[in-house]
Design an enzyme around this catalytic site. Structure first.
Site, PDB file in Angstrom:
ATOM      1  N   HIS A  79      35.821  21.116  39.124  1.00 53.64           N
ATOM      2  CA  HIS A  79      36.648  21.131  40.331  1.00 53.64           C
ATOM      3  C   HIS A  79      35.840  20.571  41.499  1.00 53.64           C
ATOM      4  CE1 HIS A  79      39.510  24.549  38.832  1.00 53.64           C
ATOM      5  NE2 HIS A  79      39.209  23.684  37.869  1.00 53.64           N
ATOM      6  N   GLU A  81      35.278  21.471  44.677  1.00 53.97           N
ATOM      7  CA  GLU A  81      34.386  22.370  45.412  1.00 53.97           C
ATOM      8  C   GLU A  81      33.179  22.769  44.570  1.00 53.97           C
ATOM      9  OE1 GLU A  81      38.712  23.656  46.389  1.00 53.97           O
ATOM     10  OE2 GLU A  81      37.605  22.863  44.681  1.00 53.97           O
ATOM     11  N   CYS A 109      40.287  27.627  44.265  1.00 52.16           N
ATOM     12  CA  CYS A 109      40.686  28.563  43.219  1.00 52.16           C
ATOM     13  C   CYS A 109      39.650  29.688  43.137  1.00 52.16           C
ATOM     14  CB  CYS A 109      40.797  27.835  41.880  1.00 52.16           C
ATOM     15  SG  CYS A 109      39.194  27.353  41.174  1.00 52.16           S
ATOM     16  N   CYS A 112      36.128  28.348  42.280  1.00 50.54           N
ATOM     17  CA  CYS A 112      35.515  27.627  43.395  1.00 50.54           C
ATOM     18  C   CYS A 112      35.162  28.563  44.542  1.00 50.54           C
ATOM     19  CB  CYS A 112      36.437  26.502  43.861  1.00 50.54           C
ATOM     20  SG  CYS A 112      36.596  25.194  42.615  1.00 50.54           S
TER      21      CYS A 112
END
Length: 182
Positions: A79, A81, A109, A112
């Site tokens: 992801h 981040e 999320c 993250c």
């Protein structure tokens, strides 16, 4: 722009939604949000899920830029981040990270948010919120996420993590239009 300019800045909120209104967003925050959204479009063009992130130091230096690369790498933890934190944390002191801001094209999320917590970053600004993102994602199981706000993760932190968002909803939604399977 130096962090000292941002430290004194308090984002106003709309009383009805308790969310920032576009005219209240600091111009520096808007600039880096646009950069995160550009990385989200880069991710999409490359065949990945459309998410981007930018980490900016307290003195205004861009420390790291990243996008979601889960499709390219096959790494489910790729992801935006988490990629930014993973690349940045071995190179920058926790003191610098504590004064930094992570800009994300979408609400982080759970994974993250945990990476942000563990990195020591203390300020997050995000675009589209998770609830709105779920509308784009639909009900397909492989597109669903854990329905827990990043704010819930940050609230469990022993140190304060300022969280501003959703902001620039229309711009932050653009990379998702027509992307997700229905």
């Amino acid at each position: 722009m130096a962090r000292s300019v941002l430290q004194g800045y308090r984002l106003k909120t709309n009383a009805m939604t308790a969310q920032p209104t576009p005219s209240d967003l600091h111009p520096v925050d808007a600039e880096y949000m646009r950069q995160a959204n550009r990385w989200a479009m880069t991710a999409r063009v490359r065949g990945n899920r459309p998410f981007g992130a930018v980490v900016v130091s307290g003195t205004g230096e861009v420390l790291m830029e990243a996008y979601c690369n889960t499709t390219e790498t096959g790494d489910c933890t790729g992801h935006a981040e988490t990629n930014a934190v993973r690349q940045l944390s071995p190179k920058v002191s926790r003191e610098v990270l504590a004064r930094s801001t992570l800009y994300s094209s979408a609400e982080p999320c759970v994974m993250c948010a945990g990476a942000i917590f563990w990195s020591g970053i203390r300020r997050v600004v995000f675009g589209i919120d998770a609830v709105s993102l779920r509308v784009f994602r639909g009900e397909l199981s492989e597109q669903r996420d854990a329905e827990l706000s990043c704010r819930d993760v940050f609230a469990a932190s022993p140190h304060e993590i300022e969280c501003i968002g959703p902001v620039m909803r229309e711009e932050s939604s653009a990379p998702h239009i027509g992307f997700w399977k229905t």
